[in-house]
Scaffold this motif. Structure first.
Motif, PDB file in Angstrom:
ATOM      1  N   ARG A  13       0.794  -1.232   0.000  1.00 46.34           N
ATOM      2  CA  ARG A  13       0.000   0.000   0.000  1.00 46.34           C
ATOM      3  C   ARG A  13       0.828   1.284   0.000  1.00 46.34           C
ATOM      4  O   ARG A  13       0.480   2.247  -0.659  1.00 46.34           O
ATOM      5  N   LYS A 119      -4.349  -8.293  14.665  1.00 48.99           N
ATOM      6  CA  LYS A 119      -2.993  -8.507  14.148  1.00 48.99           C
ATOM      7  C   LYS A 119      -2.014  -7.691  14.979  1.00 48.99           C
ATOM      8  O   LYS A 119      -0.806  -7.783  14.785  1.00 48.99           O
ATOM      9  N   GLY A 142      -4.274 -12.349   9.610  1.00 52.03           N
ATOM     10  CA  GLY A 142      -4.899 -11.620   8.494  1.00 52.03           C
ATOM     11  C   GLY A 142      -6.389 -11.853   8.476  1.00 52.03           C
ATOM     12  O   GLY A 142      -6.882 -12.799   9.122  1.00 52.03           O
ATOM     13  N   SER A 143      -7.129 -10.993   7.750  1.00 53.87           N
ATOM     14  CA  SER A 143      -8.598 -11.076   7.689  1.00 53.87           C
ATOM     15  C   SER A 143      -9.195 -11.256   9.086  1.00 53.87           C
ATOM     16  O   SER A 143      -9.965 -12.185   9.349  1.00 53.87           O
ATOM     17  N   GLU A 145     -11.422  -9.753  10.501  1.00 52.21           N
ATOM     18  CA  GLU A 145     -12.888  -9.613  10.547  1.00 52.21           C
ATOM     19  C   GLU A 145     -13.583 -10.965  10.710  1.00 52.21           C
ATOM     20  O   GLU A 145     -14.729 -11.030  11.165  1.00 52.21           O
ATOM     21  N   ASP A 158      -8.372  -3.277  14.549  1.00 50.53           N
ATOM     22  CA  ASP A 158      -7.746  -3.426  13.233  1.00 50.53           C
ATOM     23  C   ASP A 158      -7.658  -2.075  12.537  1.00 50.53           C
ATOM     24  O   ASP A 158      -8.235  -1.082  12.984  1.00 50.53           O
ATOM     25  N   ILE A 159      -6.937  -2.090  11.426  1.00 51.45           N
ATOM     26  CA  ILE A 159      -6.809  -0.917  10.563  1.00 51.45           C
ATOM     27  C   ILE A 159      -8.127  -0.702   9.821  1.00 51.45           C
ATOM     28  O   ILE A 159      -8.666  -1.639   9.236  1.00 51.45           O
ATOM     29  N   VAL A 160      -8.616   0.524   9.853  1.00 51.40           N
ATOM     30  CA  VAL A 160      -9.802   0.881   9.062  1.00 51.40           C
ATOM     31  C   VAL A 160      -9.401   2.021   8.142  1.00 51.40           C
ATOM     32  O   VAL A 160      -8.876   3.038   8.596  1.00 51.40           O
ATOM     33  N   GLU A 161      -9.637   1.818   6.848  1.00 56.12           N
ATOM     34  CA  GLU A 161      -9.325   2.891   5.901  1.00 56.12           C
ATOM     35  C   GLU A 161     -10.644   3.484   5.403  1.00 56.12           C
ATOM     36  O   GLU A 161     -11.038   4.566   5.791  1.00 56.12           O
ATOM     37  N   THR A 162     -11.359   2.742   4.560  1.00 56.59           N
ATOM     38  CA  THR A 162     -12.652   3.242   4.067  1.00 56.59           C
ATOM     39  C   THR A 162     -13.806   2.750   4.951  1.00 56.59           C
ATOM     40  O   THR A 162     -14.900   3.305   4.901  1.00 56.59           O
ATOM     41  N   GLY A 163     -13.592   1.688   5.682  1.00 63.51           N
ATOM     42  CA  GLY A 163     -14.655   1.088   6.496  1.00 63.51           C
ATOM     43  C   GLY A 163     -15.435   0.028   5.731  1.00 63.51           C
ATOM     44  O   GLY A 163     -16.303  -0.644   6.289  1.00 63.51           O
ATOM     45  N   ALA A 164     -15.094  -0.166   4.449  1.00 59.93           N
ATOM     46  CA  ALA A 164     -15.851  -1.095   3.604  1.00 59.93           C
ATOM     47  C   ALA A 164     -15.740  -2.551   4.089  1.00 59.93           C
ATOM     48  O   ALA A 164     -16.727  -3.285   4.074  1.00 59.93           O
ATOM     49  N   THR A 165     -14.539  -2.944   4.527  1.00 58.10           N
ATOM     50  CA  THR A 165     -14.353  -4.341   4.961  1.00 58.10           C
ATOM     51  C   THR A 165     -15.183  -4.639   6.213  1.00 58.10           C
ATOM     52  O   THR A 165     -15.817  -5.691   6.318  1.00 58.10           O
TER      53      THR A 165
HETATM   54  C1  PRP Z   1      -6.504  -4.054   6.058  1.00 54.34           C
HETATM   55  C2  PRP Z   1      -7.265  -4.225   7.348  1.00 54.34           C
HETATM   56  C3  PRP Z   1      -8.686  -4.422   6.861  1.00 54.34           C
HETATM   57  C4  PRP Z   1      -8.745  -3.575   5.619  1.00 54.34           C
HETATM   58  C5  PRP Z   1      -9.421  -2.257   5.925  1.00 54.34           C
HETATM   59  O1  PRP Z   1      -6.209  -5.306   5.551  1.00 54.34           O
HETATM   60  O2  PRP Z   1      -6.779  -5.335   8.083  1.00 54.34           O
HETATM   61  O3  PRP Z   1      -8.948  -5.783   6.583  1.00 54.34           O
HETATM   62  O4  PRP Z   1      -7.393  -3.330   5.211  1.00 54.34           O
HETATM   63  O5  PRP Z   1      -9.590  -1.448   4.786  1.00 54.34           O
HETATM   64  P1  PRP Z   1     -10.989  -0.736   4.486  1.00 54.34           P
HETATM   65  O6  PRP Z   1     -11.439  -0.013   5.733  1.00 54.34           O
HETATM   66  O7  PRP Z   1     -10.685   0.244   3.380  1.00 54.34           O
HETATM   67  O8  PRP Z   1     -11.971  -1.778   4.052  1.00 54.34           O
HETATM   68  P2  PRP Z   1      -5.169  -5.535   4.382  1.00 54.34           P
HETATM   69  O9  PRP Z   1      -5.775  -5.204   3.062  1.00 54.34           O
HETATM   70  O10 PRP Z   1      -3.913  -4.785   4.697  1.00 54.34           O
HETATM   71  O11 PRP Z   1      -4.972  -7.113   4.367  1.00 54.34           O
HETATM   72  P3  PRP Z   1      -4.804  -8.170   5.560  1.00 54.34           P
HETATM   73  O12 PRP Z   1      -6.147  -8.339   6.215  1.00 54.34           O
HETATM   74  O13 PRP Z   1      -4.335  -9.407   4.881  1.00 54.34           O
HETATM   75  O14 PRP Z   1      -3.779  -7.604   6.488  1.00 54.34           O
END
Ligand code: PRP
Length: 213
Positions: A13, A119, A142-143, A145, A158-165
């Motif tokens: 990324r 993670k 990983g994953s 969720e 966890d990391i949240v960027e857009t919140g879509a996941t």
């Molecule tokens: C990261 C994080 C979420 C996702 C969030 O995973 O763990 O699963 O991105 O992004 P969003 O808010 O835009 O939906 P990553 O893609 O780095 O893969 P990973 O789960 O394999 O670490």
């Protein structure tokens, strides 16, 4: 005497945005665009070699001084710690650490013990310790969720960027744990040994950071 600096860039990324920043600062990154099987990329018009590495390895290389500089997310810095200078918030790779739980669940409602999957167990441990809450933490690679869906955990950090996941998996963020973005880090000895060169590079990056929207 000018010597070549070595920088470790985080693969994935942050890679594209790091290279875009270098290019708008005037660094020719052609070797990074066409790596072939080479792992070290000599920039043709600036005394710097770049290596691409996984985020925790960027910290390891900079701490051990085999790379003078590194670009890595604050998420990895918060989880791994380490001894180096964090000199610049580069302003890209912005996201946040959040505590998320299944939609409609009142996480704080009962007194029963809770399990959190992440993670990032160190970040999670500090967050709940600061709240005075005792939680069980399960490390997932990983994953993350999946853990609440499978019934392994009551929530995730966890990391949240857009919140879509989160949304796609029926989870909702209920608290921000920390803000995250890409940081420029420097080995402590390199900072003294190559002060002028490193300051020139920091100034170039800082100039680009100021231009960013
Ligand atoms: C990261 C994080 C979420 C996702 C969030 O995973 O763990 O699963 O991105 O992004 P969003 O808010 O835009 O939906 P990553 O893609 O780095 O893969 P990973 O789960 O394999 O670490």
């Amino acid at each position: 005497m000018s010597q070549r600096l070595r920088i470790a860039l985080t693969k994935g990324r942050l890679q594209e945005q790091s290279v875009a920043m270098f290019e708008s600062a005037g660094l020719d990154c052609t070797p990074i665009h066409h790596p072939g099987r080479r792992l070290i990329h000599a920039l043709p018009n600036y005394p710097m070699d770049a290596v691409l590495a996984k985020a925790p390895d960027v910290i390891t290389y900079v701490e051990h001084g085999v790379c003078d500089l590194g670009i890595v997310g604050k998420d990895t810095i918060l989880e791994h710690g380490g001894s180096f200078y964090e000199v610049l918030d580069l302003g890209f790779g912005k996201c946040r650490f959040a505590l998320a739980v299944p939609e409609g669940r009142d996480f704080y409602a009962s007194y029963h013990s809770r399990t959190i999957a992440s993670k990032y167990p160190e970040v999670t441990k500090r967050f709940f310790r600061d709240k005075g809450m005792d939680v069980d933490i399960i490390k997932i690679e990983g994953s993350v969720e999946l853990a609440p869906i499978l019934g392994l955990a009551d929530g995730i950090v966890d990391i949240v960027e857009t919140g879509a996941t989160l949304k796609a998996n029926g989870l909702t963020p209920i608290e921000t744990v920390a803000e995250v973005s890409a940081r420029l880090i420097v080995n402590t000895a390199s900072m003294k040994l190559h002060k002028g060169q490193i300051e020139d590079f920091i100034a170039r990056c800082a100039g680009e950071t100021r231009k960013a929207p």
